[in-house]
Design an enzyme around this catalytic site. Sequence first.
Site, PDB file in Angstrom:
ATOM      1  N   HIS A  46       1.072  -1.909   0.193  1.00  0.00           N
ATOM      2  CA  HIS A  46      -0.027   0.534  -0.438  1.00  0.00           C
ATOM      3  C   HIS A  46       0.924   0.906   0.111  1.00  0.00           C
ATOM      4  CE1 HIS A  46      -4.198  -1.257   0.558  1.00  0.00           C
ATOM      5  NE2 HIS A  46      -3.529  -2.472   1.237  1.00  0.00           N
ATOM      6  N   ARG A  71       5.487  -6.648   3.777  1.00  0.00           N
ATOM      7  CA  ARG A  71       4.859  -6.886   3.242  1.00  0.00           C
ATOM      8  C   ARG A  71       4.603  -6.968   1.525  1.00  0.00           C
ATOM      9  NH1 ARG A  71      -1.331  -5.266   4.493  1.00  0.00           N
ATOM     10  NH2 ARG A  71      -0.573  -2.668   3.966  1.00  0.00           N
ATOM     11  N   ASP A  85      15.694 -11.860  -2.294  1.00  0.00           N
ATOM     12  CA  ASP A  85      16.703 -12.062  -3.281  1.00  0.00           C
ATOM     13  C   ASP A  85      17.617 -10.211  -2.282  1.00  0.00           C
ATOM     14  OD1 ASP A  85      17.126 -14.012  -4.358  1.00  0.00           O
ATOM     15  OD2 ASP A  85      16.656 -13.455  -6.231  1.00  0.00           O
ATOM     16  N   GLU A 149      -7.149 -11.542   5.112  1.00  0.00           N
ATOM     17  CA  GLU A 149      -8.456 -10.611   5.318  1.00  0.00           C
ATOM     18  C   GLU A 149      -8.956 -10.355   3.987  1.00  0.00           C
ATOM     19  OE1 GLU A 149      -5.048  -6.700   4.487  1.00  0.00           O
ATOM     20  OE2 GLU A 149      -4.475  -8.657   2.972  1.00  0.00           O
ATOM     21  N   ASP A 175      -9.337  -4.527   4.956  1.00  0.00           N
ATOM     22  CA  ASP A 175      -9.637  -6.034   3.952  1.00  0.00           C
ATOM     23  C   ASP A 175     -11.011  -6.800   4.365  1.00  0.00           C
ATOM     24  OD1 ASP A 175      -8.648  -4.341   2.176  1.00  0.00           O
ATOM     25  OD2 ASP A 175      -6.745  -5.405   2.387  1.00  0.00           O
TER      26      ASP A 175
HETATM   27  C1  3PY Z   1      -6.266  -4.512   6.538  1.00  0.00           C
HETATM   28  O1  3PY Z   1      -6.096  -3.806   7.207  1.00  0.00           O
HETATM   29  O2  3PY Z   1      -6.249  -4.885   5.394  1.00  0.00           O
HETATM   30  C2  3PY Z   1      -4.768  -4.121   5.948  1.00  0.00           C
HETATM   31  O3  3PY Z   1      -3.489  -4.722   4.668  1.00  0.00           O
HETATM   32  C3  3PY Z   1      -3.473  -3.815   7.213  1.00  0.00           C
HETATM   33  O4  3PY Z   1      -2.288  -3.835   7.223  1.00  0.00           O
HETATM   34 MG    MG Z   2      -5.051  -5.289   3.411  1.00  0.00          MG
END
Ligand code: 3PY
Ligand code: MG
Length: 262
Positions: A46, A71, A85, A149, A175
């Site tokens: 994000h 992430r 890597d 999520e 999410d």
């Molecule tokens: C979410 O809350 O969807 C996330 O990805 C938080 O990092």
């Molecule tokens: Mg998320």
Amino acid sequence: MTHNKVRKALLEKRITIGTWVQIGNAVVGEIFGNAGFDWVAVDAEHTDIDIQGFTDVARGLYGRVPEPFIRVRENDTLAIRQALDAGARGVIVPLINNADEAKRAVAAAKYPPKGIRGFCFSRMNDYGDKFDEYISTADDNIAVVVMIESKEAIENIDEILAVDGVDGVFIGPYDLSGSYGIPGKTSHSIVQEGCKKVLDACKRGKKSAGLHVVLPTEENVKKALNDGFTFIAIGVDTVFLNMASRDSLELAKRISKNINII
Ligand code: 3PY
Ligand code: MG
């Protein structure tokens, strides 16, 4: 490759405290490194952070305590292997909905025969100097955490946790709330029930559950730990900057009101 204490803690369901990075700069790695978090996750999903930005943060962390996690931008084999890597010691893979997707994430992070990760000379093996040492130890020292999520992921949580190589799960509450049609309502009972299902499944499956406490307070950090989350991210570099800069400005403005300089 040195021993990854965070992966070991994930496998043993012990608490580790990390934080989150949205600014892809080595200075952030140096500051969080000196603060002494157990792990620092660079968010390439994000943010505008690419592999170069991750590498910069990892260079800032180098020689300091926290393990560099990322992430990745999506469950994509190239994104995962480029991150590894570049020296990532843990990948957090977003939007995993079922066991097949979890298997795909694990395969991308492991060398054959366990997976499909490609061999090369790069930063993670000191550009080939430690090739043999790295390839013989990497699979055991790279953590794979998958993100839960969605409603679908909650329904499939037991099969996701049963995937060999999934070291833990990490809930994405935003999410998750979106997938239930209530975006942003992370305290809503539907989202909280989803979290509870994940925690119960983690108990059954003996796997670690993680949560991001974006705005840490005494109350919500306590709640996360009491609920049974063990892989906890607190704050975000941008959030810390935001909070500290506003508080400091407010402090200075408050004091300046009472001072009259002619
Ligand atoms: C979410 O809350 O969807 C996330 O990805 C938080 O990092
Ligand atoms: Mg998320």
